[in-house]
Scaffold this motif. Structure first.
Motif, mmCIF file in Angstrom:
data_model
loop_
_atom_site.group_PDB
_atom_site.id
_atom_site.type_symbol
_atom_site.label_atom_id
_atom_site.label_comp_id
_atom_site.label_asym_id
_atom_site.label_seq_id
_atom_site.Cartn_x
_atom_site.Cartn_y
_atom_site.Cartn_z
ATOM 1 N N LEU A 65 -2.848 10.093 2.204
ATOM 2 C CA LEU A 65 -2.188 11.292 2.046
ATOM 3 C C LEU A 65 -1.938 11.674 3.504
ATOM 4 O O LEU A 65 -2.809 12.010 4.368
ATOM 5 C CB LEU A 65 -2.817 12.231 1.117
ATOM 6 N N VAL A 71 1.130 8.676 0.246
ATOM 7 C CA VAL A 71 1.691 10.092 -0.352
ATOM 8 C C VAL A 71 2.117 10.861 0.871
ATOM 9 O O VAL A 71 1.328 11.474 1.597
ATOM 10 C CB VAL A 71 0.752 10.696 -1.325
ATOM 11 N N ASP A 83 0.955 -1.120 0.012
ATOM 12 C CA ASP A 83 0.013 -0.085 -0.052
ATOM 13 C C ASP A 83 0.775 1.224 -0.033
ATOM 14 O O ASP A 83 2.122 1.397 0.561
ATOM 15 C CB ASP A 83 -0.895 0.041 1.065
ATOM 16 N N GLU A 84 0.315 2.153 -0.767
ATOM 17 C CA GLU A 84 1.146 3.557 -0.963
ATOM 18 C C GLU A 84 0.808 4.493 -0.074
ATOM 19 O O GLU A 84 -0.444 4.753 0.156
ATOM 20 C CB GLU A 84 1.219 3.866 -2.291
ATOM 21 N N ILE A 113 -1.114 9.821 -7.071
ATOM 22 C CA ILE A 113 -1.948 8.756 -6.548
ATOM 23 C C ILE A 113 -2.044 7.608 -7.867
ATOM 24 O O ILE A 113 -2.254 7.694 -8.877
ATOM 25 C CB ILE A 113 -3.234 9.618 -6.373
ATOM 26 N N THR A 114 -2.146 6.635 -7.024
ATOM 27 C CA THR A 114 -2.396 5.425 -7.958
ATOM 28 C C THR A 114 -3.205 4.410 -7.145
ATOM 29 O O THR A 114 -3.828 4.628 -6.205
ATOM 30 C CB THR A 114 -0.862 4.328 -8.113
ATOM 31 N N VAL A 170 -8.476 6.955 -1.228
ATOM 32 C CA VAL A 170 -7.547 7.632 -0.500
ATOM 33 C C VAL A 170 -8.142 8.296 0.670
ATOM 34 O O VAL A 170 -8.874 9.140 0.529
ATOM 35 C CB VAL A 170 -6.748 8.859 -1.558
ATOM 36 N N THR A 172 -2.798 3.601 -3.578
ATOM 37 C CA THR A 172 -2.658 4.595 -2.631
ATOM 38 C C THR A 172 -3.780 4.535 -1.548
ATOM 39 O O THR A 172 -5.121 4.633 -1.970
ATOM 40 C CB THR A 172 -2.774 6.171 -3.444
#
Length: 401
Positions: free
Chosen positions: A168, A119, A116-117, A161-162, A199, A165
């Motif tokens: 944030l 930002v 998982d990302e 953002i992908t 997100v 994501t």
């Protein structure tokens, strides 16, 4: 089979704490050291807050509390959110932890799966990416350079953002830059987030009350109610109330998220210190006038540091909206030589040169994800700041080439 977990290879100790520890060690060894690396107010905890802690001890409030905070403190936090931010949270939507850092970490442990990302606008507080890595997530730094006011542009957020994501992280006012988002800037960021429903946004509002020049503070769930359900609003008493050592942070969010974070805390640290919680109640509901008194001093110090640094050859220092940090550029000294003939190749070289040559301890910009800069904390006396700036001036003028 290795004894230490593989995840430790992905993280590094906090550079700010490392620099503070080094400065303390050098000073203890007899060095003439001026440390501008630590991020805490030099003012004592206000007397009424101290007295509230003493009274709690005398009442016998020295036992375990509910694992994620007393109901009394949760009510005080809910009242603060309503009064100051226009946010309605029930006590079941409030969590209390041992500092704001634990609130952030609990949220990440509760939500981040491998890959998982998250930002993270850069420059960033040094612990954000490390916490993501400890949770097997992927930090995605987004450069926010000086010419953008060190703030995230909506188009840069949209590009970062992908489908992976999850979060944030938004820190305003910022550590390390002091930059704070206006209502219009937050609305622009919110418009991007509304287009990406997967997100969530984690707001680190720890420096909320440390703002200058009539800046009007807003947090993102306040200005965009449609993000309320997927926002974790994080704050604490450390900075504005001069309570860094008391270790109380808090957050407001969805019931499901707060419940999940509570499950983690109940099986790790459990409740924050009972005495600190009693003190935090008084901080939130008691007199607030000292905050403005402190802010006037902080603003005077900010202006002293900014004005002085901007007279030093090779440096440029923007004037931030809040917190108690400045984040000057040292691009003008990169490539120059020290009196010993060493080349200043980057901001870390420059910071090391300052410490060795003048005894001034600051933190290099690479640690915060954006070079060539360095962070100065001006949460210390005017006399110390003036001395430190004079030392930095001499060191810069001694460079050649």
């Amino acid at each position: 089979m290795p004894f230490l977990a593989d995840r430790l290879a992905r993280v590094k100790p906090s550079p700010t704490m490392a620099m503070t520890a080094l400065a303390t060690e050098l000073k203890a060894a007899g060095g003439d050291i001026v440390s501008l690396s630590v991020g805490e107010p030099d003012f004592d905890t206000p007397p009424n807050i101290q007295e509230a802690a003493i009274a709690a001890m005398r009442r016998g409030e020295t036992r375990y509390t509910t694992f994620d905070g007393t109901i009394e403190l949760k009510r005080a936090v809910a009242g603060k959110f309503k009064r100051e931010n226009g946010l309605d949270y029930e006590t079941s939507q409030i969590t209390i932890s041992s500092g704001g850092k634990q609130v952030l970490y609990n949220a990440m442990v509760a939500t981040i799966n491998r890959g998982d990302e998250v930002v993270i606008p850069a420059p960033f507080w040094v612990s954000y990416p490390e916490m993501v890595l400890l949770c097997d997530g992927t930090p995605v730094p987004v450069p926010c350079p000086q010419n953008n006011g060190f703030k995230l542009r909506p188009e840069d957020l949209d590009a970062a953002i992908t489908p992976k994501t999850k979060w944030l992280i938004l820190n305003s006012p910022s550590n390390p830059t002091g930059a704070a988002y206006t209502e219009a800037e937050l609305k622009a960021v919110a418009e991007v987030l509304l287009r990406h429903s997967q997100v969530w946004v984690m707001t680190d509002d720890m420096y909320e009350h440390l703002i200058y020049d009539d800046f009007e503070y807003r947090t993102i769930a306040q200005i965009e109610p449609r993000l309320y359900e997927r926002t974790l609003t994080v704050n604490g008493v450390s900075k504005a109330y001069c309570m860094t050592g008391w270790r109380i942070g808090y957050g407001g969010g969805s019931k499901a998220l707060i419940k999940a974070m509570g499950a983690i805390q109940s099986n790790s640290t459990a409740n924050p210190c009972s005495i600190s919680q009693a003190a935090a109640i008084e901080a939130l509901i008691g007199p607030q006038v000292f905050i403005q008194i402190h802010n006037r001093k902080f603003q005077e110090r900010r202006d002293l540091v900014v004005d002085t640094l901007n007279r030093i050859p090779g440096l440029f220092c923007p004037r931030p909206e809040g917190a108690f940090y400045v984040y000057p550029s040292c691009a003008g000294v990169i490539g120059k030589r020290t009196p010993q003939g060493q080349v200043i190749g980057n901001d870390e070289d420059f910071v090391r040169y300052l410490l060795e040559e003048t005894g001034v301890a600051v933190v290099h910009g690479e640690a915060f994800g954006l070079s060539p800069h360095f962070r100065i904390s001006y949460a210390t006396s005017t006399e110390v700041l003036r001395d430190a700036c004079e030392r930095i001036d001499r060191a810069c003028r001694a460079l050649s080439g």
